[in-house]
Design a protein around this motif. Sequence first.
Motif, PDB file in Angstrom:
ATOM      1  N   ASP A 164       0.862  -1.182   0.000  1.00  0.00           N
ATOM      2  CA  ASP A 164       0.000   0.000   0.000  1.00  0.00           C
ATOM      3  C   ASP A 164       0.898   1.232   0.000  1.00  0.00           C
ATOM      4  O   ASP A 164       1.723   1.393   0.899  1.00  0.00           O
ATOM      5  CB  ASP A 164      -0.895  -0.006   1.238  1.00  0.00           C
ATOM      6  CG  ASP A 164      -1.979   1.047   1.179  1.00  0.00           C
ATOM      7  OD1 ASP A 164      -1.724   2.142   0.632  1.00  0.00           O
ATOM      8  OD2 ASP A 164      -3.078   0.779   1.684  1.00  0.00           O
ATOM      9  N   PRO A 165       0.758   2.110  -0.993  1.00  0.00           N
ATOM     10  CA  PRO A 165       1.640   3.289  -1.052  1.00  0.00           C
ATOM     11  C   PRO A 165       1.450   4.231   0.141  1.00  0.00           C
ATOM     12  O   PRO A 165       2.353   4.988   0.476  1.00  0.00           O
ATOM     13  CB  PRO A 165       1.257   3.973  -2.367  1.00  0.00           C
ATOM     14  CG  PRO A 165      -0.037   3.384  -2.767  1.00  0.00           C
ATOM     15  CD  PRO A 165      -0.169   2.054  -2.106  1.00  0.00           C
ATOM     16  N   ARG A 166       0.299   4.165   0.805  1.00  0.00           N
ATOM     17  CA  ARG A 166       0.053   5.031   1.964  1.00  0.00           C
ATOM     18  C   ARG A 166       0.704   4.493   3.230  1.00  0.00           C
ATOM     19  O   ARG A 166       0.988   5.245   4.145  1.00  0.00           O
ATOM     20  CB  ARG A 166      -1.452   5.197   2.190  1.00  0.00           C
ATOM     21  CG  ARG A 166      -2.152   5.862   1.018  1.00  0.00           C
ATOM     22  CD  ARG A 166      -3.631   5.925   1.231  1.00  0.00           C
ATOM     23  NE  ARG A 166      -4.153   4.571   1.475  1.00  0.00           N
ATOM     24  CZ  ARG A 166      -5.395   4.287   1.778  1.00  0.00           C
ATOM     25  NH1 ARG A 166      -6.266   5.251   1.897  1.00  0.00           N
ATOM     26  NH2 ARG A 166      -5.794   3.052   1.958  1.00  0.00           N
ATOM     27  N   ASP A 167       0.907   3.171   3.284  1.00  0.00           N
ATOM     28  CA  ASP A 167       1.488   2.540   4.473  1.00  0.00           C
ATOM     29  C   ASP A 167       2.146   1.249   4.015  1.00  0.00           C
ATOM     30  O   ASP A 167       1.473   0.250   3.783  1.00  0.00           O
ATOM     31  CB  ASP A 167       0.399   2.256   5.511  1.00  0.00           C
ATOM     32  CG  ASP A 167       0.939   1.657   6.793  1.00  0.00           C
ATOM     33  OD1 ASP A 167       2.129   1.292   6.840  1.00  0.00           O
ATOM     34  OD2 ASP A 167       0.164   1.560   7.761  1.00  0.00           O
ATOM     35  N   ARG A 168       3.455   1.257   3.881  1.00  0.00           N
ATOM     36  CA  ARG A 168       4.199   0.113   3.326  1.00  0.00           C
ATOM     37  C   ARG A 168       4.060  -1.151   4.174  1.00  0.00           C
ATOM     38  O   ARG A 168       4.379  -2.232   3.727  1.00  0.00           O
ATOM     39  CB  ARG A 168       5.678   0.467   3.159  1.00  0.00           C
ATOM     40  CG  ARG A 168       5.948   1.727   2.353  1.00  0.00           C
ATOM     41  CD  ARG A 168       5.850   1.600   0.888  1.00  0.00           C
ATOM     42  NE  ARG A 168       6.842   0.730   0.314  1.00  0.00           N
ATOM     43  CZ  ARG A 168       6.731   0.240  -0.899  1.00  0.00           C
ATOM     44  NH1 ARG A 168       5.704   0.541  -1.636  1.00  0.00           N
ATOM     45  NH2 ARG A 168       7.652  -0.544  -1.384  1.00  0.00           N
ATOM     46  N   ARG A 169       3.577  -1.017   5.410  1.00  0.00           N
ATOM     47  CA  ARG A 169       3.365  -2.210   6.253  1.00  0.00           C
ATOM     48  C   ARG A 169       2.108  -2.960   5.842  1.00  0.00           C
ATOM     49  O   ARG A 169       1.946  -4.129   6.173  1.00  0.00           O
ATOM     50  CB  ARG A 169       3.255  -1.815   7.733  1.00  0.00           C
ATOM     51  CG  ARG A 169       4.534  -1.203   8.291  1.00  0.00           C
ATOM     52  CD  ARG A 169       4.270  -0.636   9.662  1.00  0.00           C
ATOM     53  NE  ARG A 169       3.342   0.486   9.507  1.00  0.00           N
ATOM     54  CZ  ARG A 169       2.741   1.123  10.496  1.00  0.00           C
ATOM     55  NH1 ARG A 169       2.951   0.757  11.729  1.00  0.00           N
ATOM     56  NH2 ARG A 169       1.924   2.125  10.257  1.00  0.00           N
ATOM     57  N   GLU A 170       1.229  -2.286   5.125  1.00  0.00           N
ATOM     58  CA  GLU A 170      -0.034  -2.883   4.683  1.00  0.00           C
ATOM     59  C   GLU A 170       0.109  -3.446   3.272  1.00  0.00           C
ATOM     60  O   GLU A 170       0.905  -2.956   2.484  1.00  0.00           O
ATOM     61  CB  GLU A 170      -1.153  -1.835   4.677  1.00  0.00           C
ATOM     62  CG  GLU A 170      -1.559  -1.359   6.043  1.00  0.00           C
ATOM     63  CD  GLU A 170      -2.327  -2.408   6.826  1.00  0.00           C
ATOM     64  OE1 GLU A 170      -3.003  -3.263   6.205  1.00  0.00           O
ATOM     65  OE2 GLU A 170      -2.237  -2.378   8.062  1.00  0.00           O
ATOM     66  N   VAL A 171      -0.710  -4.433   2.987  1.00  0.00           N
ATOM     67  CA  VAL A 171      -0.757  -5.025   1.651  1.00  0.00           C
ATOM     68  C   VAL A 171      -2.136  -4.744   1.073  1.00  0.00           C
ATOM     69  O   VAL A 171      -3.158  -5.028   1.709  1.00  0.00           O
ATOM     70  CB  VAL A 171      -0.494  -6.543   1.707  1.00  0.00           C
ATOM     71  CG1 VAL A 171      -0.700  -7.176   0.342  1.00  0.00           C
ATOM     72  CG2 VAL A 171       0.900  -6.819   2.225  1.00  0.00           C
ATOM     73  N   ARG A 172      -2.149  -4.164  -0.099  1.00  0.00           N
ATOM     74  CA  ARG A 172      -3.403  -3.889  -0.790  1.00  0.00           C
ATOM     75  C   ARG A 172      -3.735  -5.071  -1.693  1.00  0.00           C
ATOM     76  O   ARG A 172      -2.855  -5.645  -2.335  1.00  0.00           O
ATOM     77  CB  ARG A 172      -3.253  -2.614  -1.609  1.00  0.00           C
ATOM     78  CG  ARG A 172      -4.562  -2.147  -2.213  1.00  0.00           C
ATOM     79  CD  ARG A 172      -4.391  -0.896  -2.999  1.00  0.00           C
ATOM     80  NE  ARG A 172      -4.136   0.236  -2.117  1.00  0.00           N
ATOM     81  CZ  ARG A 172      -3.972   1.468  -2.564  1.00  0.00           C
ATOM     82  NH1 ARG A 172      -4.023   1.729  -3.859  1.00  0.00           N
ATOM     83  NH2 ARG A 172      -3.749   2.442  -1.721  1.00  0.00           N
ATOM     84  N   LEU A 173      -4.996  -5.413  -1.763  1.00  0.00           N
ATOM     85  CA  LEU A 173      -5.472  -6.517  -2.588  1.00  0.00           C
ATOM     86  C   LEU A 173      -6.108  -5.939  -3.851  1.00  0.00           C
ATOM     87  O   LEU A 173      -7.011  -5.109  -3.767  1.00  0.00           O
ATOM     88  CB  LEU A 173      -6.496  -7.348  -1.817  1.00  0.00           C
ATOM     89  CG  LEU A 173      -6.017  -7.866  -0.466  1.00  0.00           C
ATOM     90  CD1 LEU A 173      -7.173  -8.495   0.300  1.00  0.00           C
ATOM     91  CD2 LEU A 173      -4.875  -8.847  -0.642  1.00  0.00           C
ATOM     92  N   LEU A 174      -5.613  -6.378  -4.993  1.00  0.00           N
ATOM     93  CA  LEU A 174      -6.099  -5.846  -6.270  1.00  0.00           C
ATOM     94  C   LEU A 174      -6.534  -6.977  -7.200  1.00  0.00           C
ATOM     95  O   LEU A 174      -5.821  -7.972  -7.354  1.00  0.00           O
ATOM     96  CB  LEU A 174      -5.000  -5.039  -6.962  1.00  0.00           C
ATOM     97  CG  LEU A 174      -4.458  -3.828  -6.220  1.00  0.00           C
ATOM     98  CD1 LEU A 174      -3.275  -3.245  -6.979  1.00  0.00           C
ATOM     99  CD2 LEU A 174      -5.548  -2.799  -6.045  1.00  0.00           C
TER     100      LEU A 174
END
Length: 155
Positions: free
Chosen positions: A84-94
């Motif tokens: 996630d570009p807003r929080d690198r600790r998070e993973v965005r699902l696409l």
Amino acid sequence: MERLTDVAAAVESTVESLLGVFESARLAQSPAVPPAQLRVLTIISRNAHTNMNRLAEALDVVPSSASRLCDRLEATGLLRRVPDPRDRREVRLLPTPAAHRLLEELRERRRLALAEVLERMSPARRAELVRALAAFDDAATTTASDGDSDGLRTA
């Protein structure tokens, strides 16, 4: 006027018929994607900021179960996990382009299956149905947004 419980029973029966039509459309798709995985794809395609925790909440499952569903979708090329570009600790699902195509094909199959059923109704009955469904949608949306619910509808 009919008792509300009688109306509710009629709606429930109709929803079961509708789900049957949708299930037939899903099973006609090749390859057939399990309902839980389709639900994941629907959720992530509607919200570009879905991470594993939000997905687990939407599915009402623990994050590890959501992660296993995502593992399967990723293995079949229908989902990507990106930082996630807003929080690198998070993973965005696409969803992948293949997932978008799959969902669009499913929507088209559902529409065609519904059209087959609707064709057996008179134009006047179809118009009544559209009015009744719009009224139901308005009532459901008003209740969901006015009550203690978060106002979200799920697939």
